[in-house]
Enzyme design. Structure first.
Site, mmCIF file in Angstrom:
data_model
loop_
_atom_site.group_PDB
_atom_site.id
_atom_site.type_symbol
_atom_site.label_atom_id
_atom_site.label_comp_id
_atom_site.label_asym_id
_atom_site.label_seq_id
_atom_site.Cartn_x
_atom_site.Cartn_y
_atom_site.Cartn_z
ATOM 1 N N GLU A 166 0.990 -3.075 4.433
ATOM 2 C CA GLU A 166 1.415 -3.634 5.717
ATOM 3 C C GLU A 166 0.619 -3.087 6.902
ATOM 4 O OE1 GLU A 166 2.913 -6.104 5.317
ATOM 5 O OE2 GLU A 166 4.925 -5.973 4.479
ATOM 6 N N HIS A 218 5.283 3.660 -0.570
ATOM 7 C CA HIS A 218 5.501 2.489 -1.420
ATOM 8 C C HIS A 218 6.258 2.919 -2.668
ATOM 9 C CE1 HIS A 218 4.674 -1.180 -3.690
ATOM 10 N NE2 HIS A 218 4.378 -1.737 -2.527
HETATM 11 N N1 ACO Z 1 7.745 7.586 6.567
HETATM 12 C C1 ACO Z 1 8.438 8.739 6.471
HETATM 13 N N2 ACO Z 1 8.994 9.170 5.343
HETATM 14 C C2 ACO Z 1 8.856 8.400 4.259
HETATM 15 C C3 ACO Z 1 8.152 7.194 4.284
HETATM 16 C C4 ACO Z 1 7.591 6.786 5.494
HETATM 17 N N3 ACO Z 1 6.919 5.644 5.613
HETATM 18 N N4 ACO Z 1 8.187 6.635 3.058
HETATM 19 C C5 ACO Z 1 8.901 7.461 2.289
HETATM 20 N N5 ACO Z 1 9.299 8.533 3.009
HETATM 21 C C6 ACO Z 1 10.086 9.674 2.545
HETATM 22 C C7 ACO Z 1 11.409 9.206 1.974
HETATM 23 O O1 ACO Z 1 12.388 9.110 2.999
HETATM 24 C C8 ACO Z 1 11.696 10.279 0.992
HETATM 25 O O2 ACO Z 1 12.151 11.426 1.682
HETATM 26 P P1 ACO Z 1 13.459 12.219 1.159
HETATM 27 O O3 ACO Z 1 13.167 12.536 -0.276
HETATM 28 O O4 ACO Z 1 13.518 13.392 2.067
HETATM 29 O O5 ACO Z 1 14.588 11.252 1.318
HETATM 30 C C9 ACO Z 1 10.334 10.644 0.456
HETATM 31 O O6 ACO Z 1 9.415 10.266 1.459
HETATM 32 C C10 ACO Z 1 9.989 9.964 -0.842
HETATM 33 O O7 ACO Z 1 10.080 8.563 -0.658
HETATM 34 P P2 ACO Z 1 9.888 7.577 -1.892
HETATM 35 O O8 ACO Z 1 11.000 7.802 -2.873
HETATM 36 O O9 ACO Z 1 8.505 7.680 -2.387
HETATM 37 O O10 ACO Z 1 10.059 6.208 -1.157
HETATM 38 P P3 ACO Z 1 10.907 4.946 -1.627
HETATM 39 O O11 ACO Z 1 10.372 4.428 -2.885
HETATM 40 O O12 ACO Z 1 12.341 5.213 -1.545
HETATM 41 O O13 ACO Z 1 10.592 3.969 -0.415
HETATM 42 C C11 ACO Z 1 9.534 2.512 1.020
HETATM 43 C C12 ACO Z 1 9.485 3.128 -0.366
HETATM 44 C C13 ACO Z 1 10.923 1.865 1.243
HETATM 45 C C14 ACO Z 1 8.481 1.430 1.145
HETATM 46 C C15 ACO Z 1 9.313 3.612 2.065
HETATM 47 O O14 ACO Z 1 8.080 4.257 1.806
HETATM 48 C C16 ACO Z 1 9.366 3.122 3.485
HETATM 49 O O15 ACO Z 1 10.453 2.937 4.037
HETATM 50 N N6 ACO Z 1 8.170 2.865 4.123
HETATM 51 C C17 ACO Z 1 8.140 2.390 5.476
HETATM 52 C C18 ACO Z 1 8.425 0.871 5.515
HETATM 53 C C19 ACO Z 1 7.237 0.062 5.015
HETATM 54 O O16 ACO Z 1 6.094 0.268 5.412
HETATM 55 N N7 ACO Z 1 7.549 -0.936 4.146
HETATM 56 C C20 ACO Z 1 6.550 -1.819 3.561
HETATM 57 C C21 ACO Z 1 6.326 -1.500 2.114
HETATM 58 S S1 ACO Z 1 5.099 -2.538 1.418
HETATM 59 C C22 ACO Z 1 5.898 -3.924 0.999
HETATM 60 O O17 ACO Z 1 7.065 -3.931 0.667
HETATM 61 C C23 ACO Z 1 5.175 -5.200 1.004
#
Ligand code: ACO
Length: 378
Positions: free
Chosen positions: A311, A257
């Site tokens: 979610e 998140h």
């Molecule tokens: N699975 C695998 N890797 C992940 C995930 C995940 N669910 N979430 C983040 N990461 C990775 C990112 O790719 C990033 O890796 P990198 O630095 O090698 O590129 C690292 O972890 C750090 O990520 P953050 O900067 O903390 O994540 P960001 O804020 O960019 O993204 C997001 C948040 C878009 C929600 C992301 O966690 C994601 O895509 N989750 C899966 C989709 C999801 O469940 N969405 C619902 C969110 S809740 C809502 O909106 C109601």
């Protein structure tokens, strides 16, 4: 071009305004609606009272809020012209696409800037009525008329199925609606506020917000959680499935998140609600997959502070309530129409056009067009 003094990719940590509606404690795992911690509201407070709290700033005198119950019940009576519009949609149009058109179709010229409570009640009440109508039509079934005396959650289930909804399902959906009603300056609420800042109307702004919410990394995630659970099938197969996905640098839906760098409080509450509606073996699979996913994420993305987001158990709860995955994201949006209305009214009360900028990194000015220009003449 001089370098930009303020630049934040993805607008991380950018404060775009002040709000009295909800507080998201990303480090502490808190979600607060107008001073009330959601952990003290859910389960138990009816959605009508949460809507009252978000729109009026304080709790109603009794639960469920008599004013909101009455306003939503009355607004469910939609004009025939709107029904005809929805009936003109292709029956096979998925609910996610249909809801965007339904929201837009509500804009019949009666929603003018600035947004009002009365407009908000119409938006909150009518979106589920028309969505349920479309869903039944796509199943070859006749529409079920709304019942003004039912709660928002009960009426939605009633209109989808035409059967008296089970009390446990109504309670779980009510808890879900409460928790998803608002969430600070998330992407879809931001889209709504940008739209309202141009002095457009509430329905246009809600349509922009929904177009933003439906993306897979925002509100579009829960159906993909079900896809993941179905694909894994048995807990002992989770490890291999998850590791293979992470090795391909694909995300695991339902985890991570932008705001929460700890447990998402909504996910914890929904996990608590899940046993009241979910099949025990499904819940056990979800819990097993969650444990494996968290372990694998910590190894694959060390330091990223990835936790289960709202979610994940939304998917388990909504499935347990009997909703098909294609209705998960539309149902999320129905809950959020309350928060969108509150933010629209707040934005309009102290408005300023939102107009950010980008740092231009294209070719330097002074390039010449490669052919003679045709200016004047025949
Ligand atoms: N699975 C695998 N890797 C992940 C995930 C995940 N669910 N979430 C983040 N990461 C990775 C990112 O790719 C990033 O890796 P990198 O630095 O090698 O590129 C690292 O972890 C750090 O990520 P953050 O900067 O903390 O994540 P960001 O804020 O960019 O993204 C997001 C948040 C878009 C929600 C992301 O966690 C994601 O895509 N989750 C899966 C989709 C999801 O469940 N969405 C619902 C969110 S809740 C809502 O909106 C109601």
């Amino acid at each position: 071009m001089p370098p930009s003094p303020h630049f934040s990719k993805g607008l991380d940590d950018v404060i775009v305004g002040k709000s009295q509606i909800s507080y998201v404690g990303g480090e502490t795992g808190e979600l607060v609606f107008r001073g009330f911690d959601v952990r003290d509201l859910v389960p138990g407070v009816p959605y009508e009272s949460v809507v009252h709290l978000l729109l009026h700033g304080g709790p109603p005198d009794s639960d469920p809020s008599p004013e909101v119950l009455r306003a939503l019940g009355a607004a469910r009576d939609v004009p025939a012209s709107l029904e005809r519009l929805v009936d003109a949609l292709p029956p096979a149009l998925p609910p996610l696409e249909a809801l965007r058109t339904i929201l837009s179709s509500l804009g019949d010229g009666s929603y003018e800037y600035p947004p009002t409570l009365e407009q908000g009640f119409r938006l909150i009440a009518r979106a589920p009525v028309l969505l349920a109508r479309h869903v039944r039509r796509s199943q070859g079934l006749a529409p079920v008329p709304p019942r003004p005396e039912l709660s928002h959650a009960a009426n939605y289930l009633w209109m989808l199925s035409g059967q008296e909804p089970l009390p446990a399902r109504v309670r779980a959906l009510e808890g879900y609606f409460d928790l998803l009603a608002d969430h600070g300056m998330n992407a879809s609420t931001f889209a709504l506020c940008v739209a309202i800042s141009t002095q457009t109307d509430l329905v246009s702004a809600a349509t922009a917000a929904f177009g933003t919410l439906k993306g897979p990394v925002h509100g579009g995630a829960p159906a993909r959680v079900i896809e993941m659970l179905d694909a894994i099938g048995r807990e002992e197969l989770a490890e291999a499935w998850i590791r293979e996905r992470l090795a391909r640098r694909q995300v695991l839906f339902g985890f991570g998140h932008r705001a929460y760098k700890t447990e998402d409080p909504r996910g914890l509450i929904l996990h608590g609600l899940a046993p009241t509606v979910a099949a025990p073996e499904r819940l056990a699979l979800a819990e097993g997959v969650e444990r494996t996913a968290l372990r694998a994420l910590r190894e694959a993305r060390p330091g990223a502070r990835l936790y289960t987001n709202v979610e994940y158990y939304s998917a388990v709860v909504l499935e347990g309530i009997g909703l098909p995955p294609e209705l998960f994201t539309p149902t999320f949006a129905l809950a959020r129409t309350a928060g969108w209305t509150a933010h629209a009214i707040e934005q309009a009360a102290d408005n300023r056009l939102m107009r950010p900028d980008v740092e231009y990194v294209g070719p330097a000015p002074g390039r010449k067009w490669p052919r003679p220009l045709r200016r004047g003449g025949p």
